[in-house]
Write a protein that holds these residues in place. Structure first.
Motif, PDB file in Angstrom:
ATOM      1  N   ILE A   1       0.817  -1.211   0.000  1.00 26.35           N
ATOM      2  CA  ILE A   1       0.000   0.000   0.000  1.00 26.35           C
ATOM      3  C   ILE A   1       0.857   1.271   0.000  1.00 26.35           C
ATOM      4  O   ILE A   1       0.309   2.373   0.035  1.00 26.35           O
ATOM      5  N   SER A   2       2.168   1.114  -0.050  1.00 28.47           N
ATOM      6  CA  SER A   2       3.107   2.250  -0.144  1.00 28.47           C
ATOM      7  C   SER A   2       2.915   3.221   1.017  1.00 28.47           C
ATOM      8  O   SER A   2       2.557   4.398   0.842  1.00 28.47           O
ATOM      9  N   ILE A   3       3.154   2.709   2.215  1.00 28.57           N
ATOM     10  CA  ILE A   3       3.001   3.546   3.404  1.00 28.57           C
ATOM     11  C   ILE A   3       4.030   4.685   3.405  1.00 28.57           C
ATOM     12  O   ILE A   3       3.752   5.795   3.888  1.00 28.57           O
ATOM     13  N   ASP A   4       5.192   4.432   2.849  1.00 26.25           N
ATOM     14  CA  ASP A   4       6.227   5.467   2.836  1.00 26.25           C
ATOM     15  C   ASP A   4       5.845   6.665   1.967  1.00 26.25           C
ATOM     16  O   ASP A   4       6.438   7.744   2.103  1.00 26.25           O
ATOM     17  N   ASN A   5       4.866   6.480   1.084  1.00 26.86           N
ATOM     18  CA  ASN A   5       4.449   7.562   0.198  1.00 26.86           C
ATOM     19  C   ASN A   5       3.170   8.256   0.659  1.00 26.86           C
ATOM     20  O   ASN A   5       2.621   9.089  -0.078  1.00 26.86           O
ATOM     21  N   LEU A   6       2.679   7.916   1.833  1.00 29.09           N
ATOM     22  CA  LEU A   6       1.467   8.549   2.337  1.00 29.09           C
ATOM     23  C   LEU A   6       1.779   9.968   2.819  1.00 29.09           C
ATOM     24  O   LEU A   6       2.683  10.175   3.631  1.00 29.09           O
ATOM     25  N   ILE A   7       1.029  10.939   2.309  1.00 30.61           N
ATOM     26  CA  ILE A   7       1.183  12.326   2.739  1.00 30.61           C
ATOM     27  C   ILE A   7      -0.214  12.920   2.937  1.00 30.61           C
ATOM     28  O   ILE A   7      -1.221  12.397   2.441  1.00 30.61           O
TER      29      ILE A   7
ATOM     30  N   PHE B   1     -18.419   7.206  -3.117  1.00 29.86           N
ATOM     31  CA  PHE B   1     -17.509   8.025  -3.916  1.00 29.86           C
ATOM     32  C   PHE B   1     -16.050   7.622  -3.741  1.00 29.86           C
ATOM     33  O   PHE B   1     -15.186   8.186  -4.411  1.00 29.86           O
ATOM     34  N   HIS B   2     -15.767   6.697  -2.825  1.00 27.16           N
ATOM     35  CA  HIS B   2     -14.394   6.257  -2.586  1.00 27.16           C
ATOM     36  C   HIS B   2     -14.373   4.735  -2.519  1.00 27.16           C
ATOM     37  O   HIS B   2     -15.333   4.097  -2.087  1.00 27.16           O
ATOM     38  N   SER B   3     -13.244   4.188  -2.933  1.00 24.69           N
ATOM     39  CA  SER B   3     -13.089   2.729  -2.919  1.00 24.69           C
ATOM     40  C   SER B   3     -12.625   2.273  -1.540  1.00 24.69           C
ATOM     41  O   SER B   3     -12.258   3.073  -0.674  1.00 24.69           O
ATOM     42  N   GLN B   4     -12.640   0.952  -1.368  1.00 22.35           N
ATOM     43  CA  GLN B   4     -12.170   0.390  -0.100  1.00 22.35           C
ATOM     44  C   GLN B   4     -10.675   0.637   0.098  1.00 22.35           C
ATOM     45  O   GLN B   4     -10.211   0.815   1.228  1.00 22.35           O
ATOM     46  N   LYS B   5      -9.923   0.664  -1.003  1.00 21.06           N
ATOM     47  CA  LYS B   5      -8.496   0.922  -0.901  1.00 21.06           C
ATOM     48  C   LYS B   5      -8.222   2.342  -0.405  1.00 21.06           C
ATOM     49  O   LYS B   5      -7.307   2.567   0.403  1.00 21.06           O
ATOM     50  N   GLN B   6      -9.029   3.310  -0.840  1.00 20.90           N
ATOM     51  CA  GLN B   6      -8.847   4.673  -0.380  1.00 20.90           C
ATOM     52  C   GLN B   6      -9.169   4.804   1.114  1.00 20.90           C
ATOM     53  O   GLN B   6      -8.500   5.545   1.839  1.00 20.90           O
ATOM     54  N   PHE B   7     -10.194   4.086   1.568  1.00 27.32           N
ATOM     55  CA  PHE B   7     -10.494   4.104   2.997  1.00 27.32           C
ATOM     56  C   PHE B   7      -9.364   3.458   3.790  1.00 27.32           C
ATOM     57  O   PHE B   7      -9.012   3.928   4.889  1.00 27.32           O
ATOM     58  N   THR B   8      -8.806   2.384   3.255  1.00 30.02           N
ATOM     59  CA  THR B   8      -7.691   1.730   3.947  1.00 30.02           C
ATOM     60  C   THR B   8      -6.495   2.663   4.058  1.00 30.02           C
ATOM     61  O   THR B   8      -5.839   2.735   5.107  1.00 30.02           O
ATOM     62  N   ARG B   9      -6.208   3.410   3.019  1.00 26.97           N
ATOM     63  CA  ARG B   9      -5.084   4.339   3.064  1.00 26.97           C
ATOM     64  C   ARG B   9      -5.351   5.471   4.057  1.00 26.97           C
ATOM     65  O   ARG B   9      -4.444   5.911   4.771  1.00 26.97           O
ATOM     66  N   LEU B  10      -6.603   5.943   4.132  1.00 29.86           N
ATOM     67  CA  LEU B  10      -6.945   6.964   5.119  1.00 29.86           C
ATOM     68  C   LEU B  10      -6.805   6.426   6.537  1.00 29.86           C
ATOM     69  O   LEU B  10      -6.287   7.121   7.429  1.00 29.86           O
ATOM     70  N   LEU B  11      -7.230   5.193   6.745  1.00 26.90           N
ATOM     71  CA  LEU B  11      -7.099   4.576   8.065  1.00 26.90           C
ATOM     72  C   LEU B  11      -5.636   4.413   8.449  1.00 26.90           C
ATOM     73  O   LEU B  11      -5.233   4.741   9.591  1.00 26.90           O
TER      74      LEU B  11
END
Length: 407
Positions: free
Chosen positions: A64-70, A107-117
């Motif tokens: 999920i590329s945690i190092d690229n989360l901003i 309006f958002h996918s499950q992957k987007q919610f996972t990245r927000l979490l």
């Protein structure tokens, strides 16, 4: 287990990971001693199971590329306050609040919610002190009307925390869930790993009107309370027009009921005793339910005779009856455990489950009611999670200091 044995198991887990694949610099930093100890704790000190779960966690973080989360990726969510870290509790544990709306997945996918979490979890991890490794989760479910939709959202959240952030959840509170969620939760919580840490809470139990003991705080209660200033001062305040009873108000406030009813007949034709009055506050009143009260005055003698004498004739007395053999109903003796003083001596075993859940949520109530401020939340983010603002602002500060040093 001694510290030496624990250290040996940590080294054994790291050696298994290095044999499978070499660890990068960021992975080596993530696999600290405290991190490996948490995986061992969850897997019952089993080295192979802990190494397997830790390897799966490292692969998931790379996926999920945690190092690229901003923060710039979640500008809309941060502006609306859907997920944020509200602050630190008394034990310096970060408190996260999630206010995900029901239409978020439209309006958002499950992957987007996972990245927000995961982004919110990483901000919480960054705000932890060195001796703190747990966080608190407050999930506001008042934005959901569908119990099944919220169940899927909450189970996915607990799954991620249990698999990839083991032994880091201190408590989780679900606030104002849908009406059917409690029944669904009872059916599935036996299969959820972190169900014992989840508590369902209703915000109605913490309203200020319920916390205040003053009657005047509640307008409905204050309107029902007796106000002596609203009536003229006299020994007897008015009398009812009915001939059956009269209403009297006493002017001493040491009694629980400053009023009483009397059966004094005020009409010209008096039937029966005229001096029967309920002088005590706890005396029983027969003025509302007696047959004589609902019958004209001409037929009251027949009604009184019928009410006091049964229609079936009684048998003739042939011998003296011993009244001592009659078993009177047992009157319970006053017990100390039933008195109001028992509230001050109540043991923990007698406290209901609802009271325990309510008391456990009180330390976190201030975080739930605290208004959301986006700039305050962004100030808690460290690079690179803070995005462009967190990277540029320290450089601007250093440049300002260097300019000021010239003069």
């Amino acid at each position: 287990m001694t510290k030496k044995d624990q250290k040996d198991k940590v080294e054994a887990v790291l050696n298994l990971l290095r044999k499978q694949a070499p660890l990068t610099l960021k992975q080596e930093k993530f696999c600290s001693i405290g991190c490996v100890e948490r995986f061992l704790k969850v897997r019952g000190e089993n080295v192979k199971k802990a190494a397997k779960q830790l390897r799966a966690c490292l692969s998931w973080r790379d996926c999920i590329s945690i190092d690229n989360l901003i923060a710039d990726e979640f500008s809309t969510e941060l502006a609306d306050g859907l997920a944020f870290v509200s602050g630190l509790d008394d034990d310096s544990r970060p408190v996260m609040i999630f206010r995900i709306r029901q239409d978020y997945h439209k309006f958002h996918s499950q992957k987007q919610f996972t990245r927000l979490l995961v982004f919110t979890l990483e901000v919480a991890r960054q705000s932890m002190a060195k001796d703190v490794d747990q966080f608190v989760l407050l999930f506001d479910a008042s934005f959901h009307s569908s119990a099944s939709a919220f169940m899927n959202l909450y189970l996915a959240t607990l799954k991620i925390i249990a698999d990839y952030y083991p032994a880091q959840l201190h408590r989780a509170f679900v606030i104002d869930p849908p009406s059917l969620f409690s029944y669904l939760w009872k059916g599935v919580k036996a299969f959820v790993e972190l169900s014992q840490l989840t508590t369902l809470v209703s915000s109605l139990d913490f309203e200020e009107s319920l916390e205040c003991n003053d009657f005047t705080f509640n307008p409905r209660a204050s309107s029902l309370r007796y106000d002596p200033s609203s009536v003229p001062s006299s020994a007897k305040v008015g009398a009812c027009s009915s001939s059956r009873f009269s209403f009297t108000v006493a002017h001493h406030f040491d009694s629980v009921k400053p009023w009483y009813l009397s059966l004094t007949d005020t009409s010209a034709s008096k039937v029966g005793p005229t001096n029967a009055s309920l002088v005590g506050p706890n005396a029983r009143s027969f003025s509302f339910a007696s047959p004589a009260a609902r019958t004209p005055r001409d037929n009251i003698k027949a009604v009184v005779r019928k009410s006091f004498f049964p229609s079936t004739p009684l048998p003739q007395k042939t011998h003296k009856f011993d009244h001592s053999k009659i078993k009177q109903p047992r009157t319970p003796k006053p017990s100390f455990l039933q008195s109001p003083a028992s509230l001050f001596f109540r043991k923990e075993c007698h406290v209901s489950k609802t009271d325990r859940c309510r008391e456990s949520f009180i330390p976190f109530l201030r975080f739930y009611r605290r208004p959301y401020d986006e700039m305050t939340y962004r100030s808690k983010m460290k690079p690179p999670l803070g995005g462009l603002i967190s990277i540029i602002s320290p450089q601007l500060k250093r440049r300002h200091m260097s300019v000021s040093q010239r003069f």
